[in-house]
Every structure is written in C-alpha cells, then in structure tokens.
Design a protein around this motif. Sequence first.
Motif, PDB file in Angstrom:
ATOM      1  N   ASP A  34     -62.679 -33.885 -26.696  1.00 38.01           N
ATOM      2  CA  ASP A  34     -62.076 -32.664 -26.168  1.00 38.01           C
ATOM      3  C   ASP A  34     -60.767 -32.896 -25.424  1.00 38.01           C
ATOM      4  O   ASP A  34     -59.967 -31.970 -25.283  1.00 38.01           O
ATOM      5  N   ILE A  35     -60.537 -34.119 -24.932  1.00 35.70           N
ATOM      6  CA  ILE A  35     -59.337 -34.379 -24.146  1.00 35.70           C
ATOM      7  C   ILE A  35     -58.490 -35.513 -24.724  1.00 35.70           C
ATOM      8  O   ILE A  35     -57.305 -35.343 -24.998  1.00 35.70           O
ATOM      9  N   ALA A  36     -59.103 -36.687 -24.915  1.00 37.53           N
ATOM     10  CA  ALA A  36     -58.324 -37.863 -25.332  1.00 37.53           C
ATOM     11  C   ALA A  36     -57.683 -37.669 -26.703  1.00 37.53           C
ATOM     12  O   ALA A  36     -56.490 -37.953 -26.884  1.00 37.53           O
ATOM     13  N   ILE A  37     -58.455 -37.196 -27.681  1.00 37.64           N
ATOM     14  CA  ILE A  37     -57.907 -37.020 -29.030  1.00 37.64           C
ATOM     15  C   ILE A  37     -56.835 -35.933 -29.071  1.00 37.64           C
ATOM     16  O   ILE A  37     -55.742 -36.159 -29.620  1.00 37.64           O
ATOM     17  N   PRO A  38     -57.081 -34.727 -28.496  1.00 39.97           N
ATOM     18  CA  PRO A  38     -56.014 -33.712 -28.501  1.00 39.97           C
ATOM     19  C   PRO A  38     -54.765 -34.173 -27.762  1.00 39.97           C
ATOM     20  O   PRO A  38     -53.641 -33.965 -28.242  1.00 39.97           O
ATOM     21  N   LEU A  39     -54.950 -34.803 -26.599  1.00 39.15           N
ATOM     22  CA  LEU A  39     -53.809 -35.259 -25.809  1.00 39.15           C
ATOM     23  C   LEU A  39     -53.055 -36.364 -26.537  1.00 39.15           C
ATOM     24  O   LEU A  39     -51.825 -36.349 -26.633  1.00 39.15           O
ATOM     25  N   GLY A  40     -53.805 -37.337 -27.062  1.00 36.28           N
ATOM     26  CA  GLY A  40     -53.171 -38.443 -27.772  1.00 36.28           C
ATOM     27  C   GLY A  40     -52.436 -37.991 -29.016  1.00 36.28           C
ATOM     28  O   GLY A  40     -51.323 -38.456 -29.296  1.00 36.28           O
ATOM     29  N   SER A  41     -53.044 -37.068 -29.767  1.00 35.99           N
ATOM     30  CA  SER A  41     -52.398 -36.582 -30.992  1.00 35.99           C
ATOM     31  C   SER A  41     -51.144 -35.783 -30.674  1.00 35.99           C
ATOM     32  O   SER A  41     -50.149 -35.853 -31.398  1.00 35.99           O
ATOM     33  N   TYR A  42     -51.168 -35.035 -29.561  1.00 35.32           N
ATOM     34  CA  TYR A  42     -49.980 -34.260 -29.170  1.00 35.32           C
ATOM     35  C   TYR A  42     -48.800 -35.182 -28.894  1.00 35.32           C
ATOM     36  O   TYR A  42     -47.701 -34.989 -29.440  1.00 35.32           O
ATOM     37  N   TYR A  43     -49.018 -36.202 -28.054  1.00 36.92           N
ATOM     38  CA  TYR A  43     -47.920 -37.107 -27.709  1.00 36.92           C
ATOM     39  C   TYR A  43     -47.490 -37.960 -28.906  1.00 36.92           C
ATOM     40  O   TYR A  43     -46.311 -38.272 -29.068  1.00 36.92           O
ATOM     41  N   ALA A  44     -48.463 -38.320 -29.760  1.00 30.23           N
ATOM     42  CA  ALA A  44     -48.117 -39.113 -30.941  1.00 30.23           C
ATOM     43  C   ALA A  44     -47.246 -38.301 -31.899  1.00 30.23           C
ATOM     44  O   ALA A  44     -46.243 -38.805 -32.432  1.00 30.23           O
ATOM     45  N   LEU A  45     -47.616 -37.057 -32.115  1.00 28.43           N
ATOM     46  CA  LEU A  45     -46.855 -36.197 -33.024  1.00 28.43           C
ATOM     47  C   LEU A  45     -45.499 -35.814 -32.450  1.00 28.43           C
ATOM     48  O   LEU A  45     -44.467 -35.932 -33.127  1.00 28.43           O
ATOM     49  N   GLY A  48     -43.842 -39.438 -30.737  1.00 29.73           N
ATOM     50  CA  GLY A  48     -43.807 -40.573 -31.657  1.00 29.73           C
ATOM     51  C   GLY A  48     -43.173 -40.269 -32.998  1.00 29.73           C
ATOM     52  O   GLY A  48     -42.376 -41.057 -33.519  1.00 29.73           O
ATOM     53  N   PHE A  49     -43.509 -39.106 -33.574  1.00 27.17           N
ATOM     54  CA  PHE A  49     -43.027 -38.774 -34.914  1.00 27.17           C
ATOM     55  C   PHE A  49     -42.013 -37.639 -34.924  1.00 27.17           C
ATOM     56  O   PHE A  49     -41.552 -37.233 -35.989  1.00 27.17           O
ATOM     57  N   GLY A  50     -41.664 -37.128 -33.757  1.00 32.51           N
ATOM     58  CA  GLY A  50     -40.625 -36.109 -33.683  1.00 32.51           C
ATOM     59  C   GLY A  50     -41.021 -34.756 -34.235  1.00 32.51           C
ATOM     60  O   GLY A  50     -40.161 -33.946 -34.585  1.00 32.51           O
ATOM     61  N   VAL A  51     -42.337 -34.480 -34.317  1.00 31.60           N
ATOM     62  CA  VAL A  51     -42.791 -33.179 -34.801  1.00 31.60           C
ATOM     63  C   VAL A  51     -42.469 -32.125 -33.737  1.00 31.60           C
ATOM     64  O   VAL A  51     -42.507 -32.401 -32.539  1.00 31.60           O
ATOM     65  N   GLY A  52     -42.135 -30.930 -34.164  1.00 32.89           N
ATOM     66  CA  GLY A  52     -41.781 -29.864 -33.237  1.00 32.89           C
ATOM     67  C   GLY A  52     -42.875 -29.576 -32.223  1.00 32.89           C
ATOM     68  O   GLY A  52     -44.063 -29.837 -32.469  1.00 32.89           O
ATOM     69  N   LEU A  53     -42.478 -29.031 -31.087  1.00 31.52           N
ATOM     70  CA  LEU A  53     -43.402 -28.769 -29.994  1.00 31.52           C
ATOM     71  C   LEU A  53     -44.551 -27.859 -30.425  1.00 31.52           C
ATOM     72  O   LEU A  53     -45.729 -28.167 -30.206  1.00 31.52           O
ATOM     73  N   VAL A  54     -44.209 -26.724 -31.050  1.00 37.11           N
ATOM     74  CA  VAL A  54     -45.236 -25.766 -31.444  1.00 37.11           C
ATOM     75  C   VAL A  54     -46.205 -26.366 -32.442  1.00 37.11           C
ATOM     76  O   VAL A  54     -47.431 -26.224 -32.317  1.00 37.11           O
ATOM     77  N   MET A  55     -45.674 -27.054 -33.458  1.00 38.51           N
ATOM     78  CA  MET A  55     -46.534 -27.657 -34.468  1.00 38.51           C
ATOM     79  C   MET A  55     -47.420 -28.747 -33.861  1.00 38.51           C
ATOM     80  O   MET A  55     -48.608 -28.867 -34.200  1.00 38.51           O
ATOM     81  N   SER A  56     -46.863 -29.542 -32.933  1.00 41.29           N
ATOM     82  CA  SER A  56     -47.643 -30.597 -32.274  1.00 41.29           C
ATOM     83  C   SER A  56     -48.796 -29.992 -31.477  1.00 41.29           C
ATOM     84  O   SER A  56     -49.928 -30.481 -31.528  1.00 41.29           O
ATOM     85  N   LEU A  57     -48.497 -28.932 -30.745  1.00 49.21           N
ATOM     86  CA  LEU A  57     -49.531 -28.273 -29.963  1.00 49.21           C
ATOM     87  C   LEU A  57     -50.594 -27.649 -30.869  1.00 49.21           C
ATOM     88  O   LEU A  57     -51.792 -27.724 -30.584  1.00 49.21           O
ATOM     89  N   ALA A  58     -50.139 -27.041 -31.945  1.00 43.99           N
ATOM     90  CA  ALA A  58     -51.070 -26.390 -32.866  1.00 43.99           C
ATOM     91  C   ALA A  58     -52.011 -27.407 -33.511  1.00 43.99           C
ATOM     92  O   ALA A  58     -53.230 -27.206 -33.575  1.00 43.99           O
TER      93      ALA A  58
END
Length: 248
Positions: A34-45, A48-58
């Motif tokens: 519920d926390i580590a995976i969503p948080l980690g994926s947000y910062y990684a995207l 790390g990969f330059g994905v847009g803010l909205v798409m990363s959050l989504a």
Amino acid sequence: MSESPTKATTQADATSEGVAGNELVNNLKPLVLDIAIPLGSYYALHDGFGVGLVMSLALSSVVPAARTVFSLIKDRRVNGLAALMLAVNVIGIALSFVTGNPRIMLAKDSGVSSVIGIAILVSAFGSKPLMSAGLKPMITKGQATKVAVWDHLAATSTRFQRLERLFSVIWGGSLLVECVARLIGAFTLPVSTMVWLGTVLTIVAIGAAIVIGQVAADPMEKMVETEADAVAKREAAGADNVRLPKAA
C-alpha cells in the motif's frame, strides 16, 4: 531414544525463527503493497524515467486502488492504508490540473509522510500498532521463549501495551513533523533548495524516531528479557509445569 534438551531447544528456536519471520512478512506486507510499491513506482517513473507527473501518479495508484476495491468487495470494509495512499495520489493529480506551481508539487510530497504518519498513529490506538511488526523481531531475536513472552505481555500487560503504543506514536509523530517541515519549506524556501532538503528532512525524521523510540523500546526489551530469564530459571530447576510470569 529421545532427543537431547540442547538439540530440542535448537530445533524449537529454529522453528520460532521461521514463525517470527513469517509473522514479520505478513505484518509488513500491507506497508509494502500500500505504501512502498506505490511510492517507489512514483519516484521511479517520474524521477527515474522522466514520465509525466500525472501519468506517474496515475500508474502508482493502480495497486492501492485495486486493494481498496478488493477490500470493499471481499471484506466489505475500506483498506485504510491503500485508501489513504490513493487519496494522496488523486489529490496530487487534481493539483497538477489546477496549477503548475512547482511549490504546490513540492507540498504534495509532504502528503506521503502524512499518510504513513497518520496510519501509524491510528494503529497505535488499535489492537496492533504498526511499528510493533518491526520492533518485535529486533527484541525477541527469533528466540522461542522471547517470542512467547512478547505475545504474553502484548496480550496481558497494560504497561507493555502502553509502551507499544508509545513506540508507534513516536514514529508517527516524527513523520508528521517532517510533513509540516516539508510543507513550510515548500512555500518559504527556494525550490532548488527543497529538492535536496526534502530528502535530508526524511533522514532526520527517521533518525529522530530511532533515537527517541528507545524511550519505549528499551523498557520493552528489559521486560521481555526479565520474564524470559524467569522462565529459563524455572526450566533449569526442572519445574513440571513452566508458566510465564504474571504480567505487570
């Protein structure tokens, strides 16, 4: 031929270590999902990969959203951690459409600490304080007697329960203080400063929680050791029916 006491004790301790390990995994699983995976994926995207803010959050909202819906359908209740994390991401997405102000985006990051901090604080006044999942293996060290003593104290000792709650309150409070500091910094300090200062604040908050948390952890450890020693002495004396000492 019966097994020697030493061998039997070793096997019991090995079994208890496995049980304690499984218990730790089960207790920490909600935090990871519920926390580590969503948080980690947000910062990684996003970072790390330059994905847009909205798409990363989504995209980082997929796991908490799925777990929230699953809990509603299966258990007819709301998954608190997942729902809180989902709410933070939804608010972040909404803010991104309302304004492109980088300070607002920095302020959004403080929501992560508040989600974790609030979840820990709420759990502190429930039956299973979240931080106990990590503290228990550190104090019991997987030893069968200490694990049994911990469970006994957690179920019967008012003082031990207060210390458990205090430990989680300290950690939850520390993270909420970090949230407030991030929020103030986001609107008062240069954006370039907050980019790196946010990480420093997180490290300081965790360090403070570790140090201050000893106020609760040390007496809990002493209680476990004292009662475990009492049990060991009764075993050594050859008592036929060894019972845990009465909790305070």
